[in-house]
Design a protein around this motif. Structure first.
Motif, short mmCIF file in Angstrom:
data_model
loop_
_atom_site.label_atom_id
_atom_site.label_comp_id
_atom_site.label_asym_id
_atom_site.label_seq_id
_atom_site.Cartn_x
_atom_site.Cartn_y
_atom_site.Cartn_z
N ASP A 184 39.23 43.10 45.57
CA ASP A 184 40.55 43.27 44.96
C ASP A 184 40.78 44.76 44.71
N LEU A 185 42.02 45.18 44.90
CA LEU A 185 42.34 46.59 44.72
C LEU A 185 43.51 46.76 43.77
N ASP A 186 43.52 47.87 43.03
CA ASP A 186 44.71 48.27 42.29
C ASP A 186 45.30 49.46 43.02
N PRO A 190 53.36 49.36 43.92
CA PRO A 190 53.35 47.92 44.23
C PRO A 190 53.70 47.64 45.69
N THR A 213 50.73 45.63 41.23
CA THR A 213 50.06 46.63 42.07
C THR A 213 48.72 46.12 42.59
N ARG A 214 48.42 44.86 42.32
CA ARG A 214 47.14 44.28 42.77
C ARG A 214 47.27 43.77 44.21
N ILE A 252 44.03 54.47 45.06
CA ILE A 252 43.48 53.11 45.16
C ILE A 252 42.21 53.02 44.31
N ALA A 255 39.14 46.74 42.00
CA ALA A 255 39.30 45.88 40.82
C ALA A 255 38.28 44.75 40.83
#
Ligand SMILES: Cc1cc2nc3c(=O)[nH]c(=O)nc-3n(C[C@H](O)[C@H](O)[C@H](O)COP(=O)(O)OP(=O)(O)OC[C@H]3O[C@@H](n4cnc5c(N)ncnc54)[C@H](O)[C@@H]3O)c2cc1C
Length: 384
Positions: A184-186, A190, A213-214, A252, A255
């Motif tokens: 998972d990335l933040d 968005p 923004t995930r 980036i 997460a």
């Protein structure tokens, strides 16, 4: 010989297995589900609209907004740098007259929902124990030494299915040197409902919307390279992602931890015979491109329910009839979807000029021809 312990035994506690156990029990069969507890499923699944409709109809997910994120657009960026490149292409669900192509779900969230439904069914008993052998007359030996028998056995025990090999199903299998890295990335910006695919020569780097923004990353590349990248640590990995995403979404950050899944294709000649049926990855596996695996697995479950609903359970050989009917119902979908993903995967990785030209030409045609695009939507969404 002992009497039967249930009408059906479902083996395997992945999403396809739990969905199958629920579907079989909802058809009125006394069902035992053998589901050893494993590590949490960290994957996410993009499920297309027909599958989401099935989840609703089957009472598994009433409201997708409570569990997932809508996929409204698919953006494809050719990052191959090849001689013949494809155009940047944006597919919009609105063109297909839809609010969304589908929904992106965390597998663990779906599993919570499925378990809640399973717990409410009186004729479904779940045991957290695995199977060590399938013998003659459908006798299953369990990890705790006990044995169980049922006329119908549902193998939902994944890619390395014991049920499939013990029952003698014939398979075709290809291992790839590529793997998929997921995490998972933040993102700094968005991505809304747009799934963004960067097509690199070694495989796609895809950001799937997971709300705000995930994003869920699925990066396909050489397995050794992915393992190496993962070992460099979070900071270096985030820098790598920034470069691969062409800085389109700003900074980036990771997460979640990153996981690497080896990739292969697997298909069976028939998905059912002699009272044994295979669902999910026990019957089919392929690389996670075009988001097909679990979609196909849930279509297996839907067809199993249809085969059960049309069976004459008064006949002594009803389970054999169900397995034959199920196999017939699944044949064309399994062949079509498996063929489509295989062709797509090989064309993405092809180094040959004619294959590059075909792929680029195909995307131009999809970009320019609305009729063709509609057909591609229908195929990708698994419409039947
Ligand atoms: C990186 C990645 C991304 C993906 N993305 C998508 C996507 O976007 N959309 C999509 O549709 N699909 C996607 N897929 C595919 C999807 O995740 C799989 O098709 C699906 O999760 C398979 O579910 P399953 O229940 O068939 O198998 P599994 O999840 O492998 O479950 C098999 C179960 O059987 C159990 N088991 C094994 N042996 C035994 C035994 N002897 N006795 C009892 N139990 C046993 C295991 O413990 C396990 O719980 C993706 C896959 C990957 C790898």
């Amino acid at each position: 010989m002992s009497a039967y312990d249930a009408d059906a035994i479902v083996v395997g506690g992945g999403l396809a297995g739990v969905a199958a156990a629920i579907a079989v029990a909802k058809c009125g069969l006394k069902t035992i589900h053998l589901a050893p507890v494993g590590p949490p499923d960290r994957r996410t699944s993009a499920l297309m609209m027909p599958t989401v409709d099935y989840l609703r109809d089957a009472g598994l997910v009433d409201d997708p907004t409570a569990v997932g994120h809508a996929l409204t657009q698919i953006r494809i960026i050719d990052a191959t740098g090849r001689l013949i490149r494809a155009p940047e292409t944006l597919f919009d669900a609105a063109e297909a007259g839809l609010d969304a192509f589908g929904w992106n779900f965390a597998n663990a969230r779906l599993m919570e929902r499925f378990h809640a439904v399973a717990e409410g069914l009186d004729n479904l008993e779940t045991r957290n124990v695995g199977v060590t052998d399938l013998g003659a007359d459908h006798t299953l030996t369990l990890g705790d030494g006990s044995v169980l028998r049922a006329p119908l056995i549902v193998g939902a025990d994944g890619k390395k299915s014991l049920i499939r090999s013990a029952a003698g199903f014939h398979i075709r299998e290809t291992e790839f040197r590529q793997a998929a890295l997921v995490c998972d990335l933040d993102l700094g910006r968005p991505i809304g409902g747009t799934s963004v695919e960067f097509h690199y020569p070694q495989g796609p780097f895809t950001l799937v919307p997971a709300g705000g923004t995930r994003a869920n990353l699925v990066w396909i590349d050489d397995r050794a390279l992915l393992e190496q990248a993962r070992a460099t640590g979070e900071e270096a990995l985030a820098a790598r992602f920034l470069e691969k995403s062409q800085r389109l979404f700003g900074a980036i950050a990771l997460a979640s931890p990153a996981f690497v899944f080896p990739l292969s294709t697997l298909s069976v000649d028939a998905a059912g015979a002699d009272g044994v049926v295979l669902v999910g990855e026990a019957a089919h596996a392929f690389p996670p491109i075009g988001a097909q695996g679990l979609n196909l697995g849930l279509r297996d479950v839907a067809d199993l329910a249809t085969a059960l609903a049309s069976a004459d359970r008064g006949r002594p050989d009803w389970a054999i009839g169900v397995s034959t009917d199920y196999s017939r119902r699944r044949a064309s979908d399994l062949a079509r979807t498996g063929g489509m993903v295989d062709t797509l995967f090989r064309s993405l990785l092809a180094d040959m000029i004619p294959a590059q030209a075909l792929r680029a030409g195909g995307l131009w045609a999809l970009k320019l021809a609305p009729g063709l695009r509609k057909q591609a939507f229908a195929l990708g969404m698994g419409r039947r």
